[in-house]
Design a protein around this motif. Structure first.
Motif, PDB file in Angstrom:
ATOM      1  N   LEU A 188      47.872  40.662  42.245  1.00 61.07           N
ATOM      2  CA  LEU A 188      47.590  39.252  41.981  1.00 61.07           C
ATOM      3  C   LEU A 188      47.653  38.981  40.479  1.00 61.07           C
ATOM      4  O   LEU A 188      48.120  37.930  40.030  1.00 61.07           O
ATOM      5  N   HIS A 206      50.742  37.576  38.431  1.00 62.93           N
ATOM      6  CA  HIS A 206      51.289  36.220  38.568  1.00 62.93           C
ATOM      7  C   HIS A 206      50.906  35.327  37.396  1.00 62.93           C
ATOM      8  O   HIS A 206      50.030  34.474  37.504  1.00 62.93           O
ATOM      9  N   GLY A 207      51.538  35.583  36.255  1.00 59.98           N
ATOM     10  CA  GLY A 207      51.469  34.646  35.135  1.00 59.98           C
ATOM     11  C   GLY A 207      50.113  34.492  34.490  1.00 59.98           C
ATOM     12  O   GLY A 207      49.694  33.363  34.215  1.00 59.98           O
ATOM     13  N   VAL A 208      49.412  35.579  34.272  1.00 60.68           N
ATOM     14  CA  VAL A 208      48.151  35.488  33.527  1.00 60.68           C
ATOM     15  C   VAL A 208      48.315  36.262  32.222  1.00 60.68           C
ATOM     16  O   VAL A 208      49.232  37.079  32.066  1.00 60.68           O
ATOM     17  N   GLN A 239      43.440  38.494  30.668  1.00 60.05           N
ATOM     18  CA  GLN A 239      43.018  38.098  32.019  1.00 60.05           C
ATOM     19  C   GLN A 239      43.451  39.155  33.042  1.00 60.05           C
ATOM     20  O   GLN A 239      42.720  39.460  33.977  1.00 60.05           O
ATOM     21  N   MET A 282      41.121  42.021  32.926  1.00 58.80           N
ATOM     22  CA  MET A 282      39.845  41.656  33.556  1.00 58.80           C
ATOM     23  C   MET A 282      39.961  41.672  35.084  1.00 58.80           C
ATOM     24  O   MET A 282      39.112  42.241  35.790  1.00 58.80           O
ATOM     25  N   LEU A 283      41.064  41.076  35.587  1.00 55.84           N
ATOM     26  CA  LEU A 283      41.246  41.038  37.039  1.00 55.84           C
ATOM     27  C   LEU A 283      41.363  42.442  37.627  1.00 55.84           C
ATOM     28  O   LEU A 283      40.775  42.758  38.661  1.00 55.84           O
ATOM     29  N   ILE A 324      38.060  44.081  37.742  1.00 54.24           N
ATOM     30  CA  ILE A 324      37.226  43.511  38.816  1.00 54.24           C
ATOM     31  C   ILE A 324      37.663  44.056  40.174  1.00 54.24           C
ATOM     32  O   ILE A 324      36.836  44.458  41.000  1.00 54.24           O
ATOM     33  N   VAL A 353      37.636  33.862  43.930  1.00 51.96           N
ATOM     34  CA  VAL A 353      39.082  33.851  43.704  1.00 51.96           C
ATOM     35  C   VAL A 353      39.722  32.697  44.477  1.00 51.96           C
ATOM     36  O   VAL A 353      40.497  31.925  43.926  1.00 51.96           O
TER      37      VAL A 353
END
Lengths: 193, 373
Positions: free
Chosen positions: A111, A114-116, A120, A123-124, A127, A147
């Motif tokens: 996920l 997709h353009g972060v 970020q 961090m994702l 997590i 989310v």
């Protein structure tokens, strides 16, 4: 982006005119497969099993979608089935990890691709690594809430649990994420924002 | 942080957008292949199951040939011709492991509490054909016990007529075997004077309530109105129910179903929906919930003249058990109700669904007629 309430609301008995009838399987697939894929990706994190979940959800839909009474309820019904199928994938993934057969999603398309931003993304990923070690029920509730951005009552419905249980699961997951990553992702469990 | 993961939500949104028409079509084709694979697997499983059933059936036939020699001639009143033609009218339901099909229009039954070894059923009106596996049946106030048998049972003005098609039916200490037709008349048959033990076991979840009858110390007394329901004294049952402690009416699903029966047969059908709705609202996962929804549909359609509400109730019966034994009949009755409610387009849509799912169903002709197809 539609609000979470709009995503799960049940409209009148006829449903929105632009949505396909439950009997129109191909129409339902074309209309809702991206939505199903999105929920699966949010819950699973990794993209490699999303196509499987989409297929499994619609194989189930092919057999049982006729039981859904109106077209306005199709989206919510598919959401519930998707969450259930994604939960099965998570449990299998956990079993594979326990057996040493893989199951680590760090190397899969994610996920976070997709353009972060790089920050970020980091961090994702951190997590989701914590989420991978949480009980499936807590993970489901947390990802749906934070989310997917679902309302608490919608989270409870999708997870087939009470509102209090949903809140407890989200809070437990938030605490664990905060403890491991230092990311403060909480403060909405008691509200309905 | 108010929205700490809004970027994750946006990423998910972008992932959703990545499902363009070409990808969707590819995934749709893959899903159709998956569906076809599933069908093939189910066909193989069905074939295997059929082979096992044929083998078991041959074994059962062999066993029944042996039992024929043990027939008790004293109980045989007439030897009927084979009446094993399939049911031509009505519905089919499953009670426990047994299947019950209505043979005549107007046939009515109700489920009874499990007695610990057998599921229970009462024939209230008409004729049923039963494929029984561990079942007890009340008819004309008498109890039949069946381990494994297929039979037809007709309620008479006094008593009942039983025709055993296969297996053995136990009644009043006698075993009625295949080919036997037995007519029970309480005024004529010796069995009528024989004391019958407890016809129906007390439901485990019924709250004991004081009745006007003297109960043995320690025994859980059933409210008088429920005893009257069992004996099909509907008017008395209804009157007594109205005088009884309300907690006895709403104490369990069985009590609510009995209350609905007392109301609909006791001359107050307008009160039956409240009891049936309570089953649906408060005990939605109970095994009787689909039957409650189906019964609610019948009350609205046949007794209260409210076809729109009936259609909703029949639809609810399908939602509660989409693959259950009532689903086909509920769909057919929904078509009838929608047609009577003037919702022709919806009736035709549901009728087409019935014809697609049940091309050889018992109600094909009725469905076509009601939907005007």
């Amino acid at each position: 982006m539609p609000s979470p309430r709009a995503r799960l609301s049940v409209v009148g008995p006829e449903g929105p005119a632009d949505e396909p009838l439950p009997e129109d399987f191909d129409g339902v697939f074309r209309r809702f497969s991206p939505h199903v894929a999105r929920i699966a990706l949010s819950v699973l994190g990794a993209a490699d099993e999303v196509d499987d979940v989409v297929q499994e959800v619609f194989v189930i839909a092919h057999r049982h979608l006729d039981a859904v009474r109106d077209r306005g309820a199709v989206r919510a019904w598919l959401s519930r089935v998707t969450v259930r199928e994604a939960a099965r994938k998570l449990r299998r993934r956990k079993l594979r990890r326990i057996l040493g057969l893989g199951g680590d999603v760090a190397d899969s398309p994610h996920l976070a691709d997709h353009g972060v931003t790089a920050e970020q993304r980091a961090m994702l990923l951190s997590i989701y690594r914590v989420l991978d070690r949480l009980p499936t029920a807590e993970r489901l509730a947390w990802t749906l809430r934070h989310v997917e951005g679902e309302r608490l009552d919608a989270v409870a419905e999708l997870c087939s649990c009470s509102l209090a249980t949903a809140k407890r699961r989200i809070a437990a997951a938030s605490a664990r994420i905060r403890e491991v990553t230092g990311a403060a992702i909480d403060g909405r469990e008691d509200g309905d924002g | 942080m108010a929205e700490p993961l809004s970027f994750a939500r946006e990423a998910a949104q972008r992932a959703e957008s990545a499902w363009d028409p070409a990808r969707i079509e590819l995934a749709l084709a893959a899903t159709h292949r998956g569906i076809a694979r599933g069908r093939r697997r189910r066909r193989i499983a069905t074939s295997l199951a059929a082979a096992v059933m044929v083998a078991l059936g041959l074994g059962a036939l062999w066993s029944m040939r042996d039992r024929l020699g043990q027939r008790d001639e004293a109980t045989v009143l007439t030897q009927a011709t084979d009446r094993s033609e399939s049911s031509a009218a009505g519905w089919t339901i499953v009670v426990g492991a047994s299947q019950i099909a209505a043979v005549l229009e107007g046939t009515d039954v109700r489920a009874l509490p499990d007695d610990g070894t057998r599921a229970g059923l009462e024939l209230l009106a008409g004729m049923i054909e039963v494929d029984a596996h561990g079942l007890y049946v009340l008819a004309g106030g008498r109890r039949l016990d069946i381990d494994e048998a297929r039979f037809r049972l007709t309620l008479l003005p006094r008593g009942f007529e039983l025709h055993v098609l296969a297996g053995t039916v136990d009644f009043g200490g006698r075993s009625l075997t295949a080919g036997t037709t037995f007519v029970f008349d309480p005024d004529a048959a010796p069995a009528a004077t024989a004391p019958t033990p407890a016809l129906v076991p007390p439901a485990a979840d019924v709250v004991p309530a004081p009745t006007r009858r003297t109960a043995k110390p320690g025994a859980a007394a059933k409210p008088l109105w429920r005893t009257l329901v069992q004996s099909r004294e509907w008017t008395k049952a209804y009157d007594e129910m109205k005088r009884a402690d309300p907690s006895t009416v709403r104490s369990s699903v069985d009590a609510l179903m009995a209350a609905a029966d007392a109301a609909r047969f006791g001359g107050h059908p307008e009160e039956a929906p409240s009891y049936l709705r309570e089953v649906l609202d408060d005990h939605r996962r109970h095994a009787m919930a689909p039957l409650a929804a189906f019964t609610l549909g019948r009350v609205y359609l046949e007794q209260l003249g409210e076809p729109s509400k009936a259609a909703a109730a029949f639809a609810d019966a399908q939602d509660l058990a989409p693959t259950g034994a009532l689903a086909a009949d509920a769909l057919a009755r929904e078509v009838e109700a929608l047609a009577k409610a003037g919702k022709t387009e919806l009736a035709q849509q549901r009728a087409r669904l019935y014809l697609e799912r049940h091309p050889d169903g018992r109600r094909v002709a009725a469905v076509r007629r009601h939907a005007g197809l």
